[in-house]
Design a protein around this motif. Structure first.
Motif, PDB file in Angstrom:
ATOM      1  N   GLU A  83     -41.180 -16.727 -40.277  1.00  0.00           N
ATOM      2  CA  GLU A  83     -42.208 -17.578 -40.875  1.00  0.00           C
ATOM      3  C   GLU A  83     -41.503 -18.669 -41.690  1.00  0.00           C
ATOM      4  OE1 GLU A  83     -45.433 -17.402 -40.358  1.00  0.00           O
ATOM      5  OE2 GLU A  83     -45.242 -15.641 -39.063  1.00  0.00           O
ATOM      6  N   VAL A  84     -42.194 -19.759 -41.941  1.00  0.00           N
ATOM      7  CA  VAL A  84     -41.619 -20.864 -42.708  1.00  0.00           C
ATOM      8  C   VAL A  84     -41.721 -20.570 -44.206  1.00  0.00           C
ATOM      9  CG1 VAL A  84     -41.786 -23.324 -43.268  1.00  0.00           C
ATOM     10  CG2 VAL A  84     -42.206 -22.536 -40.930  1.00  0.00           C
ATOM     11  N   GLY A  85     -40.574 -20.647 -44.892  1.00  0.00           N
ATOM     12  CA  GLY A  85     -40.557 -20.501 -46.340  1.00  0.00           C
ATOM     13  C   GLY A  85     -40.720 -21.867 -46.989  1.00  0.00           C
ATOM     14  N   LYS A  86     -41.529 -21.967 -48.025  1.00  0.00           N
ATOM     15  CA  LYS A  86     -41.831 -23.258 -48.634  1.00  0.00           C
ATOM     16  C   LYS A  86     -41.534 -23.246 -50.131  1.00  0.00           C
ATOM     17  CE  LYS A  86     -45.672 -23.917 -45.367  1.00  0.00           C
ATOM     18  NZ  LYS A  86     -47.144 -24.164 -45.242  1.00  0.00           N
ATOM     19  N   SER A  87     -41.158 -24.423 -50.634  1.00  0.00           N
ATOM     20  CA  SER A  87     -40.942 -24.584 -52.067  1.00  0.00           C
ATOM     21  C   SER A  87     -41.300 -26.007 -52.475  1.00  0.00           C
ATOM     22  CB  SER A  87     -39.486 -24.294 -52.438  1.00  0.00           C
ATOM     23  OG  SER A  87     -39.249 -24.582 -53.805  1.00  0.00           O
ATOM     24  N   LYS A  88     -41.943 -26.139 -53.639  1.00  0.00           N
ATOM     25  CA  LYS A  88     -42.286 -27.454 -54.175  1.00  0.00           C
ATOM     26  C   LYS A  88     -41.334 -27.886 -55.283  1.00  0.00           C
ATOM     27  CE  LYS A  88     -47.226 -27.222 -53.047  1.00  0.00           C
ATOM     28  NZ  LYS A  88     -48.613 -27.320 -53.568  1.00  0.00           N
ATOM     29  N   GLU A  89     -40.262 -27.107 -55.476  1.00  0.00           N
ATOM     30  CA  GLU A  89     -39.271 -27.454 -56.492  1.00  0.00           C
ATOM     31  C   GLU A  89     -38.576 -28.772 -56.126  1.00  0.00           C
ATOM     32  OE1 GLU A  89     -38.575 -26.014 -59.317  1.00  0.00           O
ATOM     33  OE2 GLU A  89     -39.899 -24.271 -59.103  1.00  0.00           O
ATOM     34  N   LYS A  90     -38.303 -29.585 -57.123  1.00  0.00           N
ATOM     35  CA  LYS A  90     -37.663 -30.879 -56.880  1.00  0.00           C
ATOM     36  C   LYS A  90     -36.143 -30.755 -56.776  1.00  0.00           C
ATOM     37  CE  LYS A  90     -41.311 -33.562 -59.140  1.00  0.00           C
ATOM     38  NZ  LYS A  90     -41.636 -34.541 -60.212  1.00  0.00           N
ATOM     39  N   ASP A  91     -35.584 -29.794 -57.473  1.00  0.00           N
ATOM     40  CA  ASP A  91     -34.136 -29.576 -57.418  1.00  0.00           C
ATOM     41  C   ASP A  91     -33.763 -28.952 -56.076  1.00  0.00           C
ATOM     42  OD1 ASP A  91     -31.404 -29.234 -58.758  1.00  0.00           O
ATOM     43  OD2 ASP A  91     -31.897 -27.160 -58.224  1.00  0.00           O
ATOM     44  N   TYR A  92     -32.816 -29.584 -55.360  1.00  0.00           N
ATOM     45  CA  TYR A  92     -32.455 -29.127 -54.016  1.00  0.00           C
ATOM     46  C   TYR A  92     -31.998 -27.677 -54.010  1.00  0.00           C
ATOM     47  CZ  TYR A  92     -32.788 -33.661 -51.670  1.00  0.00           C
ATOM     48  OH  TYR A  92     -33.254 -34.823 -51.110  1.00  0.00           O
ATOM     49  N   GLU A  93     -31.111 -27.336 -54.919  1.00  0.00           N
ATOM     50  CA  GLU A  93     -30.568 -25.981 -54.917  1.00  0.00           C
ATOM     51  C   GLU A  93     -31.674 -24.947 -55.104  1.00  0.00           C
ATOM     52  OE1 GLU A  93     -27.146 -23.266 -57.157  1.00  0.00           O
ATOM     53  OE2 GLU A  93     -27.374 -25.394 -57.644  1.00  0.00           O
ATOM     54  N   THR A  94     -32.534 -25.175 -56.068  1.00  0.00           N
ATOM     55  CA  THR A  94     -33.637 -24.244 -56.321  1.00  0.00           C
ATOM     56  C   THR A  94     -34.598 -24.185 -55.139  1.00  0.00           C
ATOM     57  OG1 THR A  94     -33.497 -24.755 -58.689  1.00  0.00           O
ATOM     58  CG2 THR A  94     -35.497 -23.655 -57.917  1.00  0.00           C
ATOM     59  N   ALA A  95     -34.905 -25.363 -54.573  1.00  0.00           N
ATOM     60  CA  ALA A  95     -35.854 -25.425 -53.461  1.00  0.00           C
ATOM     61  C   ALA A  95     -35.321 -24.715 -52.219  1.00  0.00           C
ATOM     62  CB  ALA A  95     -36.170 -26.878 -53.133  1.00  0.00           C
ATOM     63  N   TYR A  96     -34.045 -24.947 -51.894  1.00  0.00           N
ATOM     64  CA  TYR A  96     -33.458 -24.320 -50.708  1.00  0.00           C
ATOM     65  C   TYR A  96     -33.399 -22.801 -50.864  1.00  0.00           C
ATOM     66  CZ  TYR A  96     -32.027 -28.788 -48.639  1.00  0.00           C
ATOM     67  OH  TYR A  96     -32.022 -30.023 -48.055  1.00  0.00           O
ATOM     68  N   ARG A  97     -32.980 -22.364 -52.031  1.00  0.00           N
ATOM     69  CA  ARG A  97     -32.881 -20.915 -52.253  1.00  0.00           C
ATOM     70  C   ARG A  97     -34.258 -20.248 -52.179  1.00  0.00           C
ATOM     71  NH1 ARG A  97     -28.559 -19.542 -57.085  1.00  0.00           N
ATOM     72  NH2 ARG A  97     -26.708 -20.456 -56.122  1.00  0.00           N
ATOM     73  N   GLU A  98     -35.230 -20.858 -52.836  1.00  0.00           N
ATOM     74  CA  GLU A  98     -36.576 -20.284 -52.838  1.00  0.00           C
ATOM     75  C   GLU A  98     -37.176 -20.262 -51.439  1.00  0.00           C
ATOM     76  OE1 GLU A  98     -40.950 -20.993 -54.986  1.00  0.00           O
ATOM     77  OE2 GLU A  98     -39.216 -22.198 -55.591  1.00  0.00           O
ATOM     78  N   SER A  99     -37.002 -21.350 -50.682  1.00  0.00           N
ATOM     79  CA  SER A  99     -37.546 -21.419 -49.322  1.00  0.00           C
ATOM     80  C   SER A  99     -36.898 -20.387 -48.407  1.00  0.00           C
ATOM     81  CB  SER A  99     -37.331 -22.820 -48.740  1.00  0.00           C
ATOM     82  OG  SER A  99     -37.989 -23.799 -49.513  1.00  0.00           O
ATOM     83  N   LEU A 100     -35.584 -20.237 -48.529  1.00  0.00           N
ATOM     84  CA  LEU A 100     -34.878 -19.277 -47.678  1.00  0.00           C
ATOM     85  C   LEU A 100     -35.304 -17.846 -47.997  1.00  0.00           C
ATOM     86  CD1 LEU A 100     -32.792 -18.782 -45.494  1.00  0.00           C
ATOM     87  CD2 LEU A 100     -31.009 -18.788 -47.246  1.00  0.00           C
ATOM     88  N   ASN A 101     -35.391 -17.531 -49.277  1.00  0.00           N
ATOM     89  CA  ASN A 101     -35.828 -16.181 -49.655  1.00  0.00           C
ATOM     90  C   ASN A 101     -37.236 -15.893 -49.164  1.00  0.00           C
ATOM     91  OD1 ASN A 101     -33.479 -15.270 -50.971  1.00  0.00           O
ATOM     92  ND2 ASN A 101     -34.032 -16.331 -52.859  1.00  0.00           N
ATOM     93  N   MET A 102     -38.120 -16.892 -49.194  1.00  0.00           N
ATOM     94  CA  MET A 102     -39.483 -16.702 -48.693  1.00  0.00           C
ATOM     95  C   MET A 102     -39.500 -16.509 -47.179  1.00  0.00           C
ATOM     96  SD  MET A 102     -41.829 -19.320 -50.955  1.00  0.00           S
ATOM     97  CE  MET A 102     -43.296 -18.747 -50.098  1.00  0.00           C
ATOM     98  N   ALA A 103     -38.634 -17.250 -46.467  1.00  0.00           N
ATOM     99  CA  ALA A 103     -38.555 -17.090 -45.010  1.00  0.00           C
ATOM    100  C   ALA A 103     -38.118 -15.675 -44.649  1.00  0.00           C
ATOM    101  CB  ALA A 103     -37.594 -18.118 -44.428  1.00  0.00           C
ATOM    102  N   PHE A 104     -37.287 -15.080 -45.491  1.00  0.00           N
ATOM    103  CA  PHE A 104     -36.766 -13.745 -45.198  1.00  0.00           C
ATOM    104  C   PHE A 104     -37.802 -12.645 -45.428  1.00  0.00           C
ATOM    105  CE2 PHE A 104     -32.371 -15.130 -44.734  1.00  0.00           C
ATOM    106  CZ  PHE A 104     -31.908 -14.201 -43.813  1.00  0.00           C
ATOM    107  N   ILE A 105     -38.920 -12.977 -46.031  1.00  0.00           N
ATOM    108  CA  ILE A 105     -39.977 -11.975 -46.195  1.00  0.00           C
ATOM    109  C   ILE A 105     -40.432 -11.469 -44.820  1.00  0.00           C
ATOM    110  CG2 ILE A 105     -42.353 -11.593 -46.953  1.00  0.00           C
ATOM    111  CD1 ILE A 105     -41.830 -13.540 -49.255  1.00  0.00           C
ATOM    112  N   SER A 106     -40.595 -12.399 -43.871  1.00  0.00           N
ATOM    113  CA  SER A 106     -41.008 -11.987 -42.523  1.00  0.00           C
ATOM    114  C   SER A 106     -39.887 -11.267 -41.784  1.00  0.00           C
ATOM    115  CB  SER A 106     -41.480 -13.201 -41.723  1.00  0.00           C
ATOM    116  OG  SER A 106     -40.474 -14.195 -41.653  1.00  0.00           O
ATOM    117  N   VAL A 107     -38.630 -11.614 -42.089  1.00  0.00           N
ATOM    118  CA  VAL A 107     -37.495 -10.910 -41.474  1.00  0.00           C
ATOM    119  C   VAL A 107     -37.476  -9.460 -41.950  1.00  0.00           C
ATOM    120  CG1 VAL A 107     -34.989 -10.849 -41.199  1.00  0.00           C
ATOM    121  CG2 VAL A 107     -36.169 -13.053 -41.288  1.00  0.00           C
ATOM    122  N   ASN A 108     -37.709  -9.270 -43.230  1.00  0.00           N
ATOM    123  CA  ASN A 108     -37.793  -7.902 -43.764  1.00  0.00           C
ATOM    124  C   ASN A 108     -38.925  -7.128 -43.101  1.00  0.00           C
ATOM    125  OD1 ASN A 108     -35.845  -7.322 -46.054  1.00  0.00           O
ATOM    126  ND2 ASN A 108     -36.635  -9.293 -46.721  1.00  0.00           N
ATOM    127  N   GLY A 109     -39.982  -7.848 -42.747  1.00  0.00           N
ATOM    128  CA  GLY A 109     -41.130  -7.211 -42.115  1.00  0.00           C
ATOM    129  C   GLY A 109     -40.848  -6.677 -40.719  1.00  0.00           C
TER     130      GLY A 109
END
Length: 259
Positions: free
Chosen positions: A111-137
Motif C-alpha cells: 500500500e502507499v505510505g503517505k506523509s504531509k511533513e515538509k522535512d524530507y527526512e521526516t516525510a520519507y521515514r514516515e511514508s516508508l514506515n506506513m507502507a510497511f504496515i501492509s507488508v507486515n500484514g
C-alpha cells in the motif's frame, strides 16, 4: 444487484491479496539496495537501514546488497529484491514498497505510505514506515518451496534449434549454453549485481554504482555502461569481460561479478 456486485469485487480482491502473500512466502530472503532512485546518496536519511529493520520485523531474512550471503542463499532466484518507489503528490510524500524476483518481475506491491511533513527526512521515514504496515500484514513465513527457473526470461531462444532440426532431421542438433561464471568472493574488486527494470546495476563494497547492465537476448551478454563508456559485458572462459572501443581499438577488461 449492486450489493452482489460489491461482494464479488471484495471476494476477488481478497483472493488476489492471498495469492500475492502466498507467492512472497516462496522466497527465502530479501535483498535491500543501499540507494533508491529518488535519493542522492547511499542510505540517505537511513532509508536502507529502516527498510532492512522493517523487513526483519515482518519476518523476512534481509541483507544489504553488498553483504556476503550465507551459502544456502547463493541461488539468487530464491531471493526477493526490494525497491522503494516514489509516487507523485502535491504537498504529500508518497512511497510504496516493491518486491521483485531475480528477473525483475514484481511479486508484491505494498500500500502507499503517505506523509504531509515538509522535512524530507521526516516525510520519507514516515511514508516508508506506513507502507510497511501492509507488508507486515502479509504475515510472511517461508514455505520451503523451490522456485523453478523462468524458461522465458534471460535465456537463448530455441527457434534456431527448431529450424536446424527440420532442415537436417537425420542429425541430432546440440545447443551450447554458456555457463554463468562463478564469482571469486575473495576478489577485493568483486562487484555485486542488483536487479533493475531492464537488467542490473553493479556496485562495489563502498557501495557505489560502478556499471549498469541492460539485458540482451543472450544470458551471457549485456549492454554495459561504465563511466559514460558504452560497451558489452560478455562471459568467456568462465569469466566476465567488459569490452569497448577506445581510439578504434578493442579493449577487454576482466570484471568479477556476483549475480
Amino acid at each position: 444487484m449492486r450489493i452482489k456486485f460489491l461482494l464479488t469485487v471484495l471476494f476477488v480482491s481478497v483472493i488476489g491479496f492471498a495469492q500475492s502473500a502466498e507467492s512472497v512466502n516462496d522466497y527465502k530472503a530479501v535483498i535491500v539496495p543501499l540507494k533508491y532512485d529518488f535519493l542522492k546518496s547511499d542510505n540517505q536519511y537511513r532509508m536502507a537501514t529502516i527498510s532492512k529493520g522493517n523487513l526483519t520485523k515482518a519476518g523476512f531474512q534481509a541483507f544489504y546488497a553488498n553483504e556476503e550471503l550465507p551459502a544456502e542463499l547463493n541461488d539468487r532466484c530464491q531471493l526477493l529484491y526490494m525497491d522503494v518507489r516514489k509516487d507523485s503528490g502535491f504537498l504529500v510524500t508518497k512511497l510504496f514498497v516493491e518486491l521483485k524476483d531475480c528477473y525483475g518481475k514484481v511479486v508484491y506491491t505494498s500500500e502507499v505510505g503517505k506523509s504531509k511533513e515538509k522535512d524530507y527526512e521526516t516525510a520519507y521515514r514516515e511514508s516508508l514506515n506506513m507502507a510497511f504496515i501492509s507488508v507486515n500484514g502479509l504475515h510472511y513465513k517461508y514455505s520451503g518451496k523451490t522456485i523453478a527457473p523462468n524458461p522465458r526470461a534471460g535465456m537463448v531462444t530455441a527457434a534456431p534449434v527448431a529450424v536446424a532440426a527440420a532442415a537436417r532431421p537425420s542429425q541430432p542438433v546440440a545447443t551450447q549454453v554458456t555457463p554463468t561464471p562463478v564469482a571469486d568472493v575473495a576478489d577485493p574488486n568483486l562487484l555485486y549485481a542488483q536487479p533493475t527494470d531492464n537488467g542490473f546495476q553493479l556496485i562495489d563494497k563502498t557501495p557505489k554504482v560502478v556499471m549498469k547492465l541492460l539485458k540482451t537476448s543472450r544470458p551471457d551478454s549485456f549492454i554495459a555502461i561504465k563511466d559514460g563508456v558504452q560497451g558489452t559485458l560478455n562471459a568467456k572462459d568462465n569469466q566476465w569481460f567488459f569490452e569497448y572501443y577506445q581510439n578504434d581499438k578493442l579493449v577487454s577488461e576482466k570484471v568479477s561479478v556476483k549475480f
